[in-house]
Design an enzyme around this catalytic site. Structure first.
Site, PDB file in Angstrom:
ATOM      1  N   HIS A 114     -21.472  19.735  52.359  1.00  0.00           N
ATOM      2  CA  HIS A 114     -20.109  19.837  51.869  1.00  0.00           C
ATOM      3  C   HIS A 114     -19.504  18.436  51.812  1.00  0.00           C
ATOM      4  O   HIS A 114     -19.463  17.727  52.813  1.00  0.00           O
ATOM      5  CB  HIS A 114     -19.268  20.736  52.782  1.00  0.00           C
ATOM      6  CG  HIS A 114     -19.553  22.194  52.592  1.00  0.00           C
ATOM      7  ND1 HIS A 114     -18.889  23.174  53.300  1.00  0.00           N
ATOM      8  CD2 HIS A 114     -20.413  22.840  51.780  1.00  0.00           C
ATOM      9  CE1 HIS A 114     -19.336  24.360  52.925  1.00  0.00           C
ATOM     10  NE2 HIS A 114     -20.266  24.174  52.008  1.00  0.00           N
ATOM     11  N   PRO A 157     -11.198  25.852  67.419  1.00  0.00           N
ATOM     12  CA  PRO A 157     -12.234  25.713  66.394  1.00  0.00           C
ATOM     13  C   PRO A 157     -11.739  25.143  65.071  1.00  0.00           C
ATOM     14  O   PRO A 157     -12.556  24.849  64.194  1.00  0.00           O
ATOM     15  CB  PRO A 157     -12.729  27.148  66.214  1.00  0.00           C
ATOM     16  CG  PRO A 157     -11.543  27.999  66.571  1.00  0.00           C
ATOM     17  CD  PRO A 157     -10.851  27.266  67.678  1.00  0.00           C
ATOM     18  N   TYR A 212     -12.753  14.614  60.388  1.00  0.00           N
ATOM     19  CA  TYR A 212     -13.494  15.855  60.144  1.00  0.00           C
ATOM     20  C   TYR A 212     -14.997  15.586  60.043  1.00  0.00           C
ATOM     21  O   TYR A 212     -15.811  16.338  60.578  1.00  0.00           O
ATOM     22  CB  TYR A 212     -12.994  16.524  58.868  1.00  0.00           C
ATOM     23  CG  TYR A 212     -13.392  17.974  58.712  1.00  0.00           C
ATOM     24  CD1 TYR A 212     -12.530  19.000  59.120  1.00  0.00           C
ATOM     25  CD2 TYR A 212     -14.612  18.326  58.159  1.00  0.00           C
ATOM     26  CE1 TYR A 212     -12.898  20.332  58.967  1.00  0.00           C
ATOM     27  CE2 TYR A 212     -14.977  19.649  58.005  1.00  0.00           C
ATOM     28  CZ  TYR A 212     -14.104  20.661  58.420  1.00  0.00           C
ATOM     29  OH  TYR A 212     -14.486  21.975  58.275  1.00  0.00           O
ATOM     30  N   LYS A 217     -15.071  20.839  65.951  1.00  0.00           N
ATOM     31  CA  LYS A 217     -15.506  19.752  66.817  1.00  0.00           C
ATOM     32  C   LYS A 217     -16.375  20.178  68.000  1.00  0.00           C
ATOM     33  O   LYS A 217     -17.023  19.334  68.626  1.00  0.00           O
ATOM     34  CB  LYS A 217     -14.281  19.000  67.354  1.00  0.00           C
ATOM     35  CG  LYS A 217     -13.625  18.109  66.310  1.00  0.00           C
ATOM     36  CD  LYS A 217     -14.432  16.862  66.073  1.00  0.00           C
ATOM     37  CE  LYS A 217     -14.081  16.165  64.787  1.00  0.00           C
ATOM     38  NZ  LYS A 217     -14.781  16.657  63.612  1.00  0.00           N
ATOM     39  N   TYR A 262      -9.111  26.015  53.935  1.00  0.00           N
ATOM     40  CA  TYR A 262      -8.170  26.120  55.049  1.00  0.00           C
ATOM     41  C   TYR A 262      -6.835  26.542  54.452  1.00  0.00           C
ATOM     42  O   TYR A 262      -6.177  25.750  53.773  1.00  0.00           O
ATOM     43  CB  TYR A 262      -8.053  24.784  55.782  1.00  0.00           C
ATOM     44  CG  TYR A 262      -9.243  24.459  56.659  1.00  0.00           C
ATOM     45  CD1 TYR A 262      -9.173  24.617  58.037  1.00  0.00           C
ATOM     46  CD2 TYR A 262     -10.442  24.020  56.106  1.00  0.00           C
ATOM     47  CE1 TYR A 262     -10.261  24.321  58.856  1.00  0.00           C
ATOM     48  CE2 TYR A 262     -11.539  23.733  56.910  1.00  0.00           C
ATOM     49  CZ  TYR A 262     -11.439  23.892  58.276  1.00  0.00           C
ATOM     50  OH  TYR A 262     -12.527  23.612  59.080  1.00  0.00           O
TER      51      TYR A 262
END
Length: 398
Positions: free
Chosen positions: A79, A299, A391, A303, A208
């Site tokens: 991704h 979550p 991220y 991480k 998200y």
């Protein structure tokens, strides 16, 4: 009773044979250091515990470069960004453009399988399905690990150092005296309602989704099996949610921002409460803690597994120094190095969580303020770059 035990010695005794414990055992073996790793669960039980897995670039490189497996590249899904959906639209954070990095969608179950196979291939001493695990003599020069193996045989293993990589309910963490540690804790007033569904992907990358009804995360597992979550009350019962009700809720949340999900049979439902936790320092005497035994994160920032792998990468280096020098000073260095990354990850996870989730007592002002924050992040190269760097994982060694 002690006399009936089998007595042995190793250099490092590891409690916990999940990804963190197995990776540590693997890294130590590459430097010629012996270890014994034990876990209360059977190998099959761990393999059948399905958990999500977004791997940072560092984690992918660690698996491949140390010879664990290249399957992460063959079977995982690269991704190069994520979608932040809010305010009636969707905005892509382009990792490749912003920080020249990516993530890999590769379930934690597969990470475990790769590591377990690698330890078996290399002749590692890993014992699954043990009972009666205890650790003792932590401040002596020869701490002890005791357990009963799957065949019912008792063992007492003396080691130079012990490692607790035994998860968020760590028995090793409980052996650190209260006066010798500080615990930091935050509980959140919401949880995730998670499902697995037999359906094709609804989007090429993770979504998200922020909405007045609450947060939703649209993830994936394979081309035919998808993972999705929506924010709920921690006391929610999966029995109160029919498939139709679940799909109505998910479609309503993502539909507010222009998305439509592909539906299918729901094969799994679960409620996942989450919290933030850190114990300092991450060592006591000749015991070191790693992964969830030392810290947990919400979550939202993906991480947890990555922090565990980052911990043991540092710990393997410092244990090599400790073995060579015969002292515990490198454990202090390990704790200091690991905690710098842990607290950065705690901040990022907290920030992502509070920016995207709707508080139970939120008023319209709160929702609109969050939309303003999301707009500031997506509308700014600096804001987007921070999110992308955090991220995908801060470069190792920073």
């Amino acid at each position: 009773m002690t006399s009936s035990r089998i007595h042995s010695r190793t250099q490092i005794g590891i409690v916990g044979a999940g990804p963190a414990g197995l990776m540590l055992s693997h890294l130590l073996a590459r430097t010629g250091i012996d270890s014994v790793a034990v876990d209360l669960r059977s190998r099959r039980e761990i393999e059948e515990t399905h958990r999500a897995g977004i791997l940072e670039q560092n984690s992918v490189d660690l698996l491949v470069d140390t010879g664990v497996s290249g399957r992460v590249h063959r079977d995982g899904y690269r991704h190069d960004g994520i979608e932040l959906a809010f305010g009636g639209g969707s905005h892509r954070i382009d990792f490749g453009h912003l920080v020249s990095a990516s993530t890999q969608l590769y379930p934690q179950t597969d990470v475990f399988i790769d590591l377990a196979d690698a330890r078996e291939r290399d002749g590692g001493d890993v014992r699954f399905g043990v009972t009666d695990v205890s650790v003792d003599d932590l401040v002596s020069d020869s701490p002890v690990l005791r357990f009963t193996d799957a065949a019912g045989v008792g063992h007492e293993v003396r080691a130079d150092f012990l490692v607790g990589a035994d998860g968020s309910r760590s028995l090793c963490r409980r052996q650190v005296p209260e006066a010798a540690r500080t615990q930091y804790f935050r509980e959140y007033p919401f949880a995730w309602f998670g499902i697995l569904t037999e359906a094709p992907p609804s989007a090429p990358e993770l979504i998200y989704n922020h909405s007045p009804r609450g947060f939703a995360l649209i993830s994936r597992r394979t081309e035919t099996l998808q993972r999705m979550y929506f924010q709920c009350d921690p006391a929610e019962s999966v029995d109160d949610w029919s498939d139709d009700r679940i799909w109505d809720e998910l479609q309503s949340r993502v539909g507010a921002n222009g998305h439509r999900l592909k539906e299918g049979p729901i094969t799994s439902k679960t409620v996942l409460p989450f919290r933030s936790f850190v114990q300092e320092p991450m060592h006591h005497g000749r015991l070191a803690l790693a992964g969830d035994a030392a810290h947990t994160v919400p979550p939202t920032g993906a991480k947890g597994l990555n922090l565990a792998l980052a911990d043991v990468r540092i710990l393997a280096e410092e244990l090599e120094r400790a073995i060579a020098g015969g002292d515990t000073a490198p454990l202090t260095t390990y704790s200091e190095r690991a905690l710098r990354r842990v607290w950065k990850a705690q901040h990022f996870s907290y920030w992502m969580t509070t920016m995207l989730h709707t508080l139970p007592d939120a008023i319209p002002f709160d929702v609109r303020r969050q939309e303003g924050e999301l707009a500031a992040v997506t509308g700014s190269a600096a804001g987007s770059t921070y999110l992308a760097e955090a991220y995908t994982g801060w470069p190792q060694g920073r």
